[in-house]
Design a protein around this motif. Sequence first.
Motif, mmCIF file in Angstrom:
data_model
loop_
_atom_site.group_PDB
_atom_site.id
_atom_site.type_symbol
_atom_site.label_atom_id
_atom_site.label_comp_id
_atom_site.label_asym_id
_atom_site.label_seq_id
_atom_site.Cartn_x
_atom_site.Cartn_y
_atom_site.Cartn_z
ATOM 1 N N ALA A 57 128.821 -48.354 36.627
ATOM 2 C CA ALA A 57 128.410 -49.227 35.529
ATOM 3 C C ALA A 57 126.883 -49.272 35.390
ATOM 4 N N SER A 58 126.317 -50.443 35.146
ATOM 5 C CA SER A 58 124.886 -50.553 34.830
ATOM 6 C C SER A 58 123.968 -50.417 36.028
ATOM 7 N N VAL A 59 124.513 -50.279 37.215
ATOM 8 C CA VAL A 59 123.668 -49.891 38.351
ATOM 9 C C VAL A 59 122.957 -48.579 38.027
ATOM 10 N N THR A 60 123.562 -47.804 37.131
ATOM 11 C CA THR A 60 122.956 -46.583 36.595
ATOM 12 C C THR A 60 121.499 -46.786 36.191
ATOM 13 N N LYS A 61 121.188 -47.963 35.671
ATOM 14 C CA LYS A 61 119.853 -48.191 35.117
ATOM 15 C C LYS A 61 118.747 -48.136 36.170
ATOM 16 N N LEU A 62 119.075 -48.224 37.444
ATOM 17 C CA LEU A 62 118.048 -47.999 38.479
ATOM 18 C C LEU A 62 117.567 -46.554 38.431
ATOM 19 N N MET A 63 118.497 -45.622 38.224
ATOM 20 C CA MET A 63 118.080 -44.222 38.078
ATOM 21 C C MET A 63 117.321 -44.025 36.780
ATOM 22 N N THR A 64 117.747 -44.700 35.726
ATOM 23 C CA THR A 64 117.027 -44.636 34.455
ATOM 24 C C THR A 64 115.576 -45.066 34.647
ATOM 25 N N ALA A 65 115.376 -46.171 35.347
ATOM 26 C CA ALA A 65 114.021 -46.676 35.587
ATOM 27 C C ALA A 65 113.197 -45.687 36.408
ATOM 28 N N LEU A 66 113.823 -45.084 37.400
ATOM 29 C CA LEU A 66 113.128 -44.128 38.256
ATOM 30 C C LEU A 66 112.638 -42.933 37.441
ATOM 31 N N VAL A 67 113.501 -42.415 36.577
ATOM 32 C CA VAL A 67 113.125 -41.256 35.759
ATOM 33 C C VAL A 67 112.020 -41.628 34.774
ATOM 34 N N VAL A 68 112.110 -42.805 34.157
ATOM 35 C CA VAL A 68 111.071 -43.245 33.218
ATOM 36 C C VAL A 68 109.722 -43.336 33.920
ATOM 37 N N GLU A 70 108.673 -42.011 36.756
ATOM 38 C CA GLU A 70 108.159 -40.759 37.320
ATOM 39 C C GLU A 70 107.780 -39.759 36.234
ATOM 40 N N SER A 71 108.152 -40.044 34.982
ATOM 41 C CA SER A 71 107.689 -39.204 33.873
ATOM 42 C C SER A 71 106.229 -39.480 33.541
ATOM 43 N N HIS A 126 113.230 -41.326 23.943
ATOM 44 C CA HIS A 126 111.796 -41.057 23.854
ATOM 45 C C HIS A 126 111.271 -40.243 25.037
ATOM 46 N N TYR A 127 112.145 -39.730 25.851
ATOM 47 C CA TYR A 127 111.756 -38.884 26.986
ATOM 48 C C TYR A 127 111.363 -37.494 26.472
ATOM 49 N N PRO A 128 110.397 -36.830 27.097
ATOM 50 C CA PRO A 128 110.049 -35.466 26.681
ATOM 51 C C PRO A 128 111.274 -34.550 26.712
ATOM 52 N N GLY A 129 111.585 -33.951 25.583
ATOM 53 C CA GLY A 129 112.783 -33.132 25.500
ATOM 54 C C GLY A 129 113.985 -33.893 24.989
ATOM 55 N N GLY A 130 113.891 -35.217 24.900
ATOM 56 C CA GLY A 130 114.949 -36.019 24.314
ATOM 57 C C GLY A 130 116.016 -36.480 25.285
ATOM 58 N N TYR A 131 117.081 -36.972 24.723
ATOM 59 C CA TYR A 131 118.161 -37.632 25.469
ATOM 60 C C TYR A 131 118.800 -36.707 26.499
ATOM 61 N N ASP A 132 119.162 -35.504 26.094
ATOM 62 C CA ASP A 132 119.827 -34.585 27.022
ATOM 63 C C ASP A 132 118.915 -34.214 28.180
ATOM 64 N N ALA A 137 117.379 -34.927 33.868
ATOM 65 C CA ALA A 137 116.399 -35.392 34.858
ATOM 66 C C ALA A 137 117.015 -36.410 35.813
ATOM 67 N N MET A 138 117.927 -37.222 35.320
ATOM 68 C CA MET A 138 118.623 -38.168 36.200
ATOM 69 C C MET A 138 119.406 -37.426 37.281
ATOM 70 N N ASN A 139 120.111 -36.390 36.892
ATOM 71 C CA ASN A 139 120.899 -35.634 37.864
ATOM 72 C C ASN A 139 120.018 -34.822 38.803
ATOM 73 N N ALA A 140 118.898 -34.314 38.289
ATOM 74 C CA ALA A 140 117.965 -33.590 39.149
ATOM 75 C C ALA A 140 117.366 -34.523 40.192
ATOM 76 N N LYS A 141 117.044 -35.747 39.789
ATOM 77 C CA LYS A 141 116.497 -36.718 40.739
ATOM 78 C C LYS A 141 117.536 -37.097 41.781
ATOM 79 N N ALA A 142 118.789 -37.237 41.365
ATOM 80 C CA ALA A 142 119.852 -37.533 42.325
ATOM 81 C C ALA A 142 119.939 -36.445 43.387
ATOM 82 N N ARG A 143 119.867 -35.186 42.968
ATOM 83 C CA ARG A 143 119.922 -34.080 43.935
ATOM 84 C C ARG A 143 118.711 -34.116 44.860
#
Length: 301
Positions: A57-68, A70-71, A126-132, A137-143
């Motif tokens: 669920a929304s625990v996902t947003k911790l990864m969202t914050a991390l990617v934002v 670190e961009s 609004h991320y470089p390269g867009g939504y996809d 980047a979220m999955n790359a950070k997880a790895r």
Amino acid sequence: MRVLLPLHLAILILLTAGMARASAEAPNLASVNAAVAYVDDGELIVAKNAQRVVPIASVTKLMTALVVLESEQPLGEWLEFYPRHLPAAANAYTRIRVGSEMRRRDMLRIALMSSENFAAYTLARHYPGGYDAFVAAMNAKARALGMNDSQFVDPTGLSSDNRSTAADLVKLALAAAQHPEIGEYSTSRYFTGRFRQPRYSLSYGNTNVLVHRDSWGVALSKTGYLDEAGRCLVMVAEVGGRQLVHVLLDSFGSRSPVGDAGRIKRWLQTGAPGRVAGAAKAYELRRNAQYASANTAGSAQ
């Protein structure tokens, strides 16, 4: 001079010590899946189905914050709330007006503290390269974090295909805790968001009641809920003078993760395992059966 204890007394002492260790090893939790670790060493001190892959669920947003963060995009930049280019996987109600603008830092704050889904979605747009590119980047950070049993398909957590384990989420919490902004934004008690074009404001409150209690010293927080995920909480809080990561997934009631946090705290202080309500136990039995059934079906395919 050695003092020899009577045999019965020695046995009693050994039994008492064994009971204390047993109780200290097994706190009773309402959450079906859980992991707990100290921030300073990252070693799990509680692991309950900690390797089970489940919706988060929304625990996902911790990864969202991390990617934002670190961009390194400017946090003060004004961003437009675009219309959704993809339908939301679940209820995505929002009070925010399409076309209005908000600063990136404020979007991130309301996404974390109040789980504002449109804000998390817009950050990805609004991320470089867009939504996809953002989801990639979220999955790359997880790895990169060694979250080998995790996958992300959207930045909000509205999709039940955002999946992880309690053990992997400890790694995510430890990484997120390295960013002071995530700690500050996720533990804001209340916040008034300012928008422009048109100009208006909206009030937000934190979804974790424990951030309102000074005695908990919450340093990082993210709640989550979907029918498929149950009630979830990832939190860093001070217990006994040390920062402790709590990952509590798939709880029965809205207050069950908070109750588990209290049981963990008392267990560390006293060794008492605590008690869980019968309704929560019944829920756990039902959910474990559903997980087992899903795994069996998956293996048969």
